[in-house]
Design an enzyme around this catalytic site. Structure first.
Site, PDB file in Angstrom:
ATOM      1  N   HIS A 197       0.831  -1.222   0.000  1.00 53.10           N
ATOM      2  CA  HIS A 197       0.000   0.000   0.000  1.00 53.10           C
ATOM      3  C   HIS A 197       0.861   1.265   0.000  1.00 53.10           C
ATOM      4  O   HIS A 197       0.439   2.291   0.510  1.00 53.10           O
ATOM      5  CB  HIS A 197      -0.941   0.033   1.216  1.00 53.10           C
ATOM      6  CG  HIS A 197      -1.695  -1.236   1.454  1.00 53.10           C
ATOM      7  ND1 HIS A 197      -2.925  -1.491   0.894  1.00 53.10           N
ATOM      8  CD2 HIS A 197      -1.369  -2.351   2.175  1.00 53.10           C
ATOM      9  CE1 HIS A 197      -3.337  -2.703   1.286  1.00 53.10           C
ATOM     10  NE2 HIS A 197      -2.401  -3.241   2.040  1.00 53.10           N
TER      11      HIS A 197
ATOM     12  N   SER B  37      14.460  21.937 -16.326  1.00 51.80           N
ATOM     13  CA  SER B  37      13.235  22.697 -16.552  1.00 51.80           C
ATOM     14  C   SER B  37      13.593  23.981 -17.269  1.00 51.80           C
ATOM     15  O   SER B  37      14.652  24.554 -17.035  1.00 51.80           O
ATOM     16  CB  SER B  37      12.571  23.002 -15.213  1.00 51.80           C
ATOM     17  OG  SER B  37      11.734  24.135 -15.321  1.00 51.80           O
TER      18      SER B  37
ATOM     19  N   LYS C  49      15.897  22.518 -11.178  1.00 53.70           N
ATOM     20  CA  LYS C  49      15.232  21.229 -11.339  1.00 53.70           C
ATOM     21  C   LYS C  49      16.008  20.190 -12.129  1.00 53.70           C
ATOM     22  O   LYS C  49      16.728  20.485 -13.068  1.00 53.70           O
ATOM     23  CB  LYS C  49      13.863  21.427 -11.996  1.00 53.70           C
ATOM     24  CG  LYS C  49      12.903  22.094 -11.044  1.00 53.70           C
ATOM     25  CD  LYS C  49      11.492  21.651 -11.283  1.00 53.70           C
ATOM     26  CE  LYS C  49      11.319  20.212 -10.892  1.00 53.70           C
ATOM     27  NZ  LYS C  49       9.947  19.769 -11.087  1.00 53.70           N
TER      28      LYS C  49
ATOM     29  N   GLU D 110       9.420   8.656 -16.722  1.00 56.05           N
ATOM     30  CA  GLU D 110       8.052   9.155 -16.960  1.00 56.05           C
ATOM     31  C   GLU D 110       7.590   8.778 -18.368  1.00 56.05           C
ATOM     32  O   GLU D 110       6.467   8.326 -18.581  1.00 56.05           O
ATOM     33  CB  GLU D 110       7.997  10.667 -16.787  1.00 56.05           C
ATOM     34  CG  GLU D 110       8.149  11.127 -15.336  1.00 56.05           C
ATOM     35  CD  GLU D 110       8.282  12.638 -15.233  1.00 56.05           C
ATOM     36  OE1 GLU D 110       7.328  13.341 -15.586  1.00 56.05           O
ATOM     37  OE2 GLU D 110       9.350  13.114 -14.826  1.00 56.05           O
TER      38      GLU D 110
END
Ligand code: ARG
Length: 462
Positions: free
Chosen positions: A156, A277, A283, A290
Site C-alpha cells: 500500500h 526545466s 530542477k 516518466e
C-alpha cells in the site's frame, strides 16, 4: 504503367483511392523480408522446374539490384504501386523483363504479406529477447552489489518490512525473465511458414512448401492455408508480450520516479539521463522513466486495436488486415528503445544506501519480529503477542523513536517476560535476515535467487 491488377478495369484509380488504399508509406519497412521471401520462393520454383535456370538467375540478379537501390535511397516509392510487394515486383520487372512477371507464380499477396510480416515479427522477437537479457543482466548485477543495502519493503506504499535493495531488483529481474519466456514461446509456436498458401486455398502448381520453410528458417509450413492467410495471432502475441513487458517497465519506472524525488531520495538518476526545466533552474526531472510509463499506454492501445480489427473478419484475407502493421511497428520500436534506455538508466543511477537505511527507521518495520519473538521465545499466543507489540509501538511513538530503537528496559516495562536479547531481534538487519524461507529477503536467500538467475542467464546467453 497501370496497376498490376488493372486487367478487368476500364477506368483509372482515383488518386484519393491511392491515398486511402495504399500501405506503401508504412509497409516499405518490410522490404528486406519481402525480398528474402521472394528469393526463397524463386529458388523453390526453380527447383520444381517452374522457372528455368536463366529466369531464376535473372530474378536473383534483379533482386540484388532492387535491394541495393532501396538501401542506397535510390528506389522510387510510388504510392500508386499500393504496397511494398507490388513496388518491388514492378521494379524487378522493369530491370529484368519477363522473368520478373513469372515470380508471382503459385503465390498471392495474401501469403506474401503473411510471410513478410511474420518474418518481421520473428526477427524482432529475437532482437527484443536479446535486449531483455541485457536488462536482466543489469538488474542482477545491481542486485549483487546491494544485498546488504536495506530499504523498507512496502505494501500500500506504506512501510511494511525491511528488505534489501538486491531483493527488490530481483523482483523485477523475475518479471523480465517471464517476459523473455513469453517471447520465446511465441517465437517457437509461430515459427511456421505461410508461403505457398497462395490466395487462400493453396495452388495447382507443384510447389514444395517444405523447401521454402527450411530456406527461410521456419520449422515447417503451416497446416491450413485458409487459416494462414488470415492469421495474425503471431502479431497479437507480440503485441501482448510487449504490452505486458511494458507494464513491468512502467512499474519500475514509477518506482524510479518516486525514488528520485526529494521525499524518498533513494536513487539519483545520472545527469546523462535526466532533464532540466525551462523555467526552474534548480530542477532535475526524471523524464525517461516518466516517458517509459507514458509510452506503455500506446502499446496497450496497439494490442486492443488489432484485436478489434480481427474480431469480425470472415475467412480468409480481408483488407482490414492491412491495419495490422502500423501499431505493431510502433509497439516493436517502442519496446526496443524502451528496453535500451531503461538499461542505461539503471546502469548509471546512484543508489543512496544511507537514505534507504535511514528510511528503515520509519514505520516500526520490526513490529512483526517482536510479535514473532514473543511467540517463539516467550510462548505467548500470537493474538496476545500482537497486542503486546501494539503497546510497544505506542511506547515508541510516544518517545518519538522507532520500535527498533527502544532498549531492553523499555521493552521489559511493557511485558516482563521479554528478555534483553530482544534488542538484537528488533534490529532492522536481523529482521530482514530472519526472513530466510525460500524466495525470502534474507541475505542468504537473495544470494540464492541471484545465483539461480545467473545460471539461467548463462544457459540463455552461453
Ligand atoms: N498491402 C496488403 C496488406 O498489407 C497486402 C495484401 C493485399 N492482398 C490483397 N488481396 N489485396 O494487407
Amino acid at each position: 504503367m497501370g496497376k498490376m491488377w488493372s486487367g478487368r478495369f476500364s477506368e483509372n484509380a482515383s488518386s484519393l483511392l491511392d491515398k486511402f488504399n495504399a500501405s506503401l508509406e508504412f509497409d516499405r519497412k518490410l522490404y528486406e523480408y519481402d525480398i528474402k521471401g521472394s528469393l526463397a520462393h524463386a529458388k523453390m520454383l526453380h527447383a520444381q522446374g517452374i522457372l528455368n535456370d536463366k529466369e531464376y538467375q535473372d530474378i536473383v540478379k534483379g533482386m540484388r539490384q532492387v535491394l541495393h537501390e532501396i538501401e542506397a535511397g535510390d528506389f522510387v516509392f510510388d504510392i500508386s504501386d499500393e504496397d511494398i510487394h507490388m513496388a518491388i515486383e514492378k521494379r524487378l520487372t522493369q530491370l529484368i523483363g519477363d522473368a520478373g512477371k513469372k515470380l508471382h507464380t503459385a503465390r498471392s499477396r495474401n501469403d506474401q504479406v503473411a510471410l513478410d510480416f511474420r518474418l518481421y515479427v520473428q526477427a524482432h522477437n529475437e532482437i527484443i529477447r536479446d535486449l531483455v537479457l541485457t536488462l536482466i543482466r543489469t538488474l542482477v548485477d545491481t542486485a549483487e552489489k546491494h544485498v546488504d543495502t536495506m530499504l523498507p519493503g512496502m505494501t500500500h506504499l506504506q512501510h511494511a518490512q525491511p528488505i534489501n535493495f538486491g531483493y527488490h531488483m530481483m523482483a523485477y529481474a523475475s518479471m523480465f525473465k517471464r517476459d523473455y519466456e513469453r517471447f520465446e514461446s511465441s517465437f517457437v509456436r509461430n515459427n511456421l511458414s505461410p508461403i505457398g498458401c497462395a490466395a487462400l486455398a493453396g495452388t495447382p502448381h507443384p510447389i514444395d512448401r517444405q523447401m521454402t520453410a527450411k530456406e527461410l528458417g521456419f520449422d515447417a509450413p503451416t497446416l491450413n492455408c485458409l487459416d494462414t492467410v488470415s492469421d495474425r495471432d503471431f502479431a497479437l502475441e507480440m503485441l501482448f508480450n510487449i504490452a505486458t513487458m511494458m507494464m513491468h517497465i512502467s512499474r519500475l519506472s514509477e518506482e524510479l520516479v518516486l525514488w528520485s524525488s526529494s521525499e524518498f531520495g533513494f536513487v539519483t538518476l545520472s545527469d546523462a539521463y535526466s532533464t532540466g526545466s525551462s523555467i526552474m533552474p534548480q530542477k532535475k526531472n526524471p523524464d525517461v522513466p516518466e516517458l517509459l510509463r507514458g509510452k506503455t499506454g500506446r502499446t496497450y492501445g496497439n494490442l486492443v486495436s488489432l484485436l478489434t480489427v480481427m474480431k469480425g473478419l470472415p475467412l480468409a484475407y480481408n483488407k482490414d488486415m492491412q491495419e495490422d502493421k502500423e501499431g505493431t511497428f510502433d509497439s516493436v520500436e517502442t519496446a526496443e528503445i524502451s528496453l535500451t534506455i531503461l538499461n542505461e538508466v539503471i546502469k548509471t543511477m546512484t543508489v543512496n544506501k544511507e537514505r534507504m537505511e535511514e528510511a528503515c527507521k520509519i514505520g516500526h518495520l520490526s513490529a512483526t519480529d517482536l510479535a514473532d519473538y514473543l511467540v517463539e521465545k516467550c510462548g505467548i499466543p500470537f493474538r496476545e503477542a500482537h497486542f503486546i507489540t501494539g503497546r510497544a509501538v505506542a511506547l515508541a511513538e510516544q518517545k518519538g523513536v522507532d520500535l527498533s530503537e527502544l532498549d531492553a528496559k523499555e521493552l521489559q516495562s511493557i511485558d516482563s517476560r521479554i528478555s534483553p536479547d530482544v534488542v538484537e531481534y528488533l534490529s532492522i538487519r536481523h529482521s530482514m535476515n530472519a526472513r530466510n524461507s525460500e524466495g525470502g529477503t534474507s541475505r542468504e536467500k537473495t544470494a540464492e535467487q541471484i545465483e539461480k538467475l545467473k545460471n539461467w542467464l548463462k544457459e540463455k546467453r552461453g
